[in-house]
Design an enzyme around this catalytic site. Structure first.
Site, mmCIF file in Angstrom:
data_model
loop_
_atom_site.group_PDB
_atom_site.id
_atom_site.type_symbol
_atom_site.label_atom_id
_atom_site.label_comp_id
_atom_site.label_asym_id
_atom_site.label_seq_id
_atom_site.Cartn_x
_atom_site.Cartn_y
_atom_site.Cartn_z
ATOM 1 N N LYS A 143 0.854 -1.184 0.000
ATOM 2 C CA LYS A 143 0.000 0.000 0.000
ATOM 3 C C LYS A 143 0.889 1.233 0.000
ATOM 4 O O LYS A 143 1.707 1.422 0.900
ATOM 5 C CB LYS A 143 -0.918 0.022 1.222
ATOM 6 C CG LYS A 143 -2.118 -0.880 1.104
ATOM 7 C CD LYS A 143 -3.075 -0.649 2.271
ATOM 8 C CE LYS A 143 -4.350 -1.446 2.124
ATOM 9 N NZ LYS A 143 -5.290 -1.215 3.254
ATOM 10 N N LYS A 227 1.140 -10.147 9.049
ATOM 11 C CA LYS A 227 0.847 -9.243 7.932
ATOM 12 C C LYS A 227 1.063 -9.960 6.594
ATOM 13 O O LYS A 227 0.241 -9.836 5.678
ATOM 14 C CB LYS A 227 1.762 -8.012 8.026
ATOM 15 C CG LYS A 227 1.572 -6.969 6.915
ATOM 16 C CD LYS A 227 0.301 -6.176 7.092
ATOM 17 C CE LYS A 227 0.100 -5.112 6.009
ATOM 18 N NZ LYS A 227 0.873 -3.889 6.259
ATOM 19 N N ARG A 242 -8.121 -8.594 4.474
ATOM 20 C CA ARG A 242 -7.129 -7.547 4.682
ATOM 21 C C ARG A 242 -7.745 -6.320 5.359
ATOM 22 O O ARG A 242 -7.051 -5.567 6.041
ATOM 23 C CB ARG A 242 -6.466 -7.151 3.358
ATOM 24 C CG ARG A 242 -5.340 -6.158 3.568
ATOM 25 C CD ARG A 242 -4.432 -5.991 2.375
ATOM 26 N NE ARG A 242 -3.336 -5.078 2.703
ATOM 27 C CZ ARG A 242 -2.304 -4.815 1.920
ATOM 28 N NH1 ARG A 242 -2.205 -5.394 0.737
ATOM 29 N NH2 ARG A 242 -1.370 -3.972 2.305
ATOM 30 N N HIS A 253 -7.911 7.734 11.675
ATOM 31 C CA HIS A 253 -7.701 8.689 10.589
ATOM 32 C C HIS A 253 -8.519 9.961 10.807
ATOM 33 O O HIS A 253 -8.079 11.064 10.453
ATOM 34 C CB HIS A 253 -8.058 8.057 9.241
ATOM 35 C CG HIS A 253 -7.032 7.099 8.741
ATOM 36 N ND1 HIS A 253 -7.254 6.272 7.666
ATOM 37 C CD2 HIS A 253 -5.768 6.834 9.147
ATOM 38 C CE1 HIS A 253 -6.183 5.528 7.437
ATOM 39 N NE2 HIS A 253 -5.264 5.851 8.332
#
Length: 368
Positions: A143, A227, A242, A253
């Protein structure tokens, strides 16, 4: 040295973990290179500690390199930072087969990975994460992204590294606050689906943060293995597997956005508070035992991490925070999937709860 593989077929790549690996990096990098040249991207703080050592290690294998040193901090992970980096790479004459080395924490890894996904329509890169957060989470999985005013990581791409090299000794120079922020991501793996590992964190987290090398090594290896397994099963987050890695992130966030992605609240600190909020929201809706939510909050508080809106320095209204969540990348059909919990090690994904319900919950948490 321990070696793990992220199993992605032809795009599989190794994760090397071992103390002192930066000093031996040339031998591991050389077989990947089509020509004996690479480019290193780092930030000013990391450069002071490790750029010369990395350069010496490359030189022992006759690998030439140039380096680009960026300002530290989330502000670098921006359109302006991306423009500077891509222009530098092109100016250096980068070829599509050249490997770029990302030496630093999550900001450097995310920015370099995204730049490499678009320069010359894609070139390979190598992750050398130097923070605990990057070592256990962001360096693995592909990512990559930058931040924009509307939200965190909204502009990006999936672009897997060619190799990840983790040297735990880089944590020796990491400020305690940064180490704690990374530890939140370690705890996350226990809360997702491994209650036994969460219990290990409760017993050993303080020692890890105090510098215990055995605890540190175990936490890194266990987290990276978890992970790698999740990424191999659901690389592009098209399933709910995921997505579980986002535990605490939707709330977190929003907290980061409210603080302007500044040093007021580091990413891992926001995730810590976000994981507590996710468990408390779950408990408030009858999904999770209140005792488990209290246990999560208690452990994160015991190691000095934000564990509430107040301890995260947030006094904003629920509607303001929920508005940030509306821009979340995971929104589908106008609904935001939340990662909630039925208990420690029992996280799951649901879109049953609207942002109005989240806003009301957050209002109740103000001052708590």
């Amino acid at each position: 040295m321990e070696k793990l593989i992220v199993e992605l077929g032809a795009r599989s790549y190794p994760i090397l973990i071992g103390e002192g690996l930066i000093g031996d990096i040339g031998a591991h990098v050389a077989p990947l290179l089509n020509r004996a040249r690479t480019m290193i991207v780092t930030d000013a703080h990391v450069a002071d500690h490790y750029l010369a050592r990395l350069g010496t290690a490359l030189a022992t294998e006759n690998i030439s390199f140039s380096s680009f040193v960026l300002d530290p901090g989330e502000g670098t992970k921006s359109w302006a930072g991306l423009a500077r980096l891509t222009e530098w790479l092109i100016g250096e004459g980068i070829e599509r087969s050249d490997h770029v080395i990302a030496l630093g924490g999550g900001v450097i890894g995310d920015l370099v990975g995204f730049a490499c996904s678009i320069v010359k329509r894609g070139c390979p890169f190598i992750q050398i994460p130097t923070t605990l957060l990057a070592q256990v989470d962001s360096s693995v999985g592909g990512k990559t992204a930058i931040n924009v005013p509307a939200g965190k990581n909204l502009i990006g791409a999936f672009h897997q590294p060619a190799m990840v090299v983790i040297d735990p000794t880089t944590l020796d120079t990491l400020p305690r606050r940064e180490l704690g922020a990374g530890y939140a991501e370690v705890v996350k793996y226990g809360l997702i689906d491994d209650a036994g590992f969460f219990a290990w964190c409760e017993a050993n987290g303080a020692a890890l943060l105090a510098g215990d090398s055995a605890a540190r090594a175990h936490a890194i290896a266990h987290s990276v293995a978890a992970k790698a397994r999740i990424v191999a099963a659901d690389e592009r987050e098209t399933q709910d597997i995921r997505a579980l890695l986002n535990l605490g992130h939707s709330f977190g966030h929003a907290l980061e956005a409210e603080t302007g992605y500044s040093d007021r609240l580091l990413h891992g600190e926001a995730v810590a508070a976000g994981m507590v909020l996710a468990h408390q929201f779950s408990a408030a809706n009858g999904l999770c035992p209140a005792a488990d939510a209290a246990r999560v909050q208690g452990h994160l508080a015991s190691v000095g991490l934000p564990h509430s809106l107040a301890s995260a320095g947030i006094n904003s209204g629920g509607a303001e925070l929920a508005a940030h969540m509306a821009h979340d990348k995971k929104v589908r059909g106008g609904k935001l999937p939340l990662i909630l919990s039925r208990g420690i090690g029992k996280s799951f994904v649901t879109d049953e709860y609207g942002l109005d319900a989240v806003a009301s919950f957050l209002d109740e948490q103000r001052g708590a």
